[in-house]
Structures are given as C-alpha cells and as structure tokens.
Design an enzyme around this catalytic site. Sequence first.
Site, mmCIF file in Angstrom:
data_model
loop_
_atom_site.group_PDB
_atom_site.id
_atom_site.type_symbol
_atom_site.label_atom_id
_atom_site.label_comp_id
_atom_site.label_asym_id
_atom_site.label_seq_id
_atom_site.Cartn_x
_atom_site.Cartn_y
_atom_site.Cartn_z
ATOM 1 N N THR A 172 1.252 -0.987 -0.047
ATOM 2 C CA THR A 172 -0.154 -0.170 -0.206
ATOM 3 C C THR A 172 0.220 1.214 -0.180
ATOM 4 O O THR A 172 1.999 1.270 0.800
ATOM 5 C CB THR A 172 -0.852 -0.384 1.627
ATOM 6 O OG1 THR A 172 -1.912 -1.136 1.247
ATOM 7 C CG2 THR A 172 -1.723 0.866 1.117
ATOM 8 N N GLY A 218 -9.417 -4.706 2.630
ATOM 9 C CA GLY A 218 -8.559 -3.605 3.117
ATOM 10 C C GLY A 218 -9.132 -3.401 3.721
ATOM 11 O O GLY A 218 -9.505 -2.454 3.925
HETATM 12 N N1 GLY Z 1 -3.284 -3.170 3.738
HETATM 13 C C1 GLY Z 1 -3.690 -3.106 2.587
HETATM 14 C C2 GLY Z 1 -4.155 -4.287 3.258
HETATM 15 O O1 GLY Z 1 -4.681 -4.633 3.053
HETATM 16 O O2 GLY Z 1 -5.345 -4.279 1.283
#
Ligand code: GLY
Length: 295
Positions: free
Chosen positions: A162, A192
């Site tokens: 991310t 997410g």
């Molecule tokens: N942190 C990004 C996700 O888990 O989608």
Amino acid sequence: MTSRRPLILAHGGAGSRRVTPAQSACLADALAAGYGILAQGDPALAAVECTINLLEQSGLFNAGRGANRQLDGVQRMDAAIMEGARLKAGAVASIEGIAHPITVARLVMEETDHVLLVGPFARKFARHFTLDQHRVTGKPRRLSYGRILAKQKRSRTKRHGTVGAVALDRSGTVAAGASTGGIESMLPGRVGDSPLIGSGVYADNHSGAVSMTGIGEGIIRLVIAKSICDHLAMGKSPAVAARQVLRILTSRIHGTAGALVLSPDGRFAIRHVTPHMAAGWWNGTGQPIVQGEFS
Ligand code: GLY
C-alpha cells in the site's frame, strides 16, 4: 490561526521486500511535490493527495497503475483520505479502471454527504468527474469459483505494498491518506483496511494523523489507525503510540503492518513490524529522507 513548519511523510509499503532504488527516488520526488504544496500555504489534504497521486501513477508500488490483481485477474483498488480539522473523510473500495483512487476518495469527501462508495458505483462516480481512466491490460481469468477459493487457501504469500501519506500544514491541520491494490491472492471483492476510516487511515487535529500499510485483515480487527490516535490523545509520543499498538497487533493476532504517525505539534514516527518498510519524510530542510527500514 497559527503558522507552523509544515511536514510530510509517505510510505510505499511494509513487508519482506527491500525498497528498490527506483522506489526510493519516486518516494523522494513524491515527498518533494507534497512538501511544495505545504510550503505554498496550501492544505495538508492537497499535499497528501498529490503525494499519493505520484506514487499511484509510478507503477512501482501496489497502488494505481501497479495495483495487484485479485484471483480472477482483475485489479480492484481501495483508497481513503481524511482531514483533521472537521474530521471529514472520503473513501472508495473495490474500484476498477481508475488511475487515481485517492482523488476519487477526495471527491467522495468533498462532493457528497457520504464517506465510502464501492465497486461499479464508485467507478461511475469517478467517470462523472471525468477522472483519468486506467488502461487495464490482460484479460480476467476464467476460473470457476471453486478453483479461485482453493487457490486462495493454498496461497502462502501475502505480498502487499500500500502507499500512503500524512501531512501537517501551516495552519496546524493534519491529513492522512492511503491507496492500495490490496494483497496477493485475494478473493474477488476482498477489501482491506485502506478504505476503512479508523483502520487504514485516521486524522484528527486533537490527536494526530496515521496512515497504515500491511495485511489489512489484522489492521481492521484492531482498528489500528484510530487506536494509535487514541494513544496520541492520551499524551503518548508518536513513537510510543505506534510501538504499543503494533505490539498488540503482533502479540494478539500475529499481524504485520507499518505505520506513519504524525502529531499536530510536528513530532512523528515511522514504525513497522515487518523486515522492511519503504518510507520517508521531509520538512523542507536538506533533502527528503527515504529509507527501507526504521527502528
Ligand atoms: N493494507 C492493504 C490491504 O490489506 O489491502
């Protein structure tokens, strides 16, 4: 109105991979662009959006052009943005074919009374504003749902990456944002932490701003971004707040994550419980600092 020294932090994901020279250079450029906005006296929200836009368009991170594909071969992206003066927020989840999900999230915040739009409705909203389309290459995979589910269960890897940013502007307002293509081996429709306010991002001038990266399932279950802000509001430093909450993530549910944490007085921390985290910061002196690990 107070005038403070502006500051911006950005990340390109936390995990087992080392940051590449191209990613470091891109993060430094994105920090410089975001800081330029703050230096002009423009809001933290604009700096966060601009910084994330550059990371999305680079194709070097798991967001925007570089977004992961879900197990049916389709890129579905999530993003959120929040500002700390009025606690306004906007987000999109499972959006397809859009170059800059973070900009759509900002439009949801500024042009609607809602916080979160999903799937084809989020895309329709983005197209209404004639936002850049993202050319999708490759065809969706024609797998039966049983095969998709089996593939997901067999998968051992959970690569992620991310992108995100937090900023403090001259007026003392903080903002936070995140944009992602999710994790590896996701079921179609999996969402997410990034578009969930309080999990992947949070910003409040009374506590601070947080942008998360890592495996969303753990971050969601502990509502990590808001938890870190709550620790800041209790008077803990960004470093202590991040360390304490990330320790709960690892000890209770074996989660993996990294966090950018910024308090409205300009103190900040970059913390991760992964081997590496591509991230950096700049306050206008010297050059932007970008590293692949933070202790
Ligand atoms: N942190 C990004 C996700 O888990 O989608």
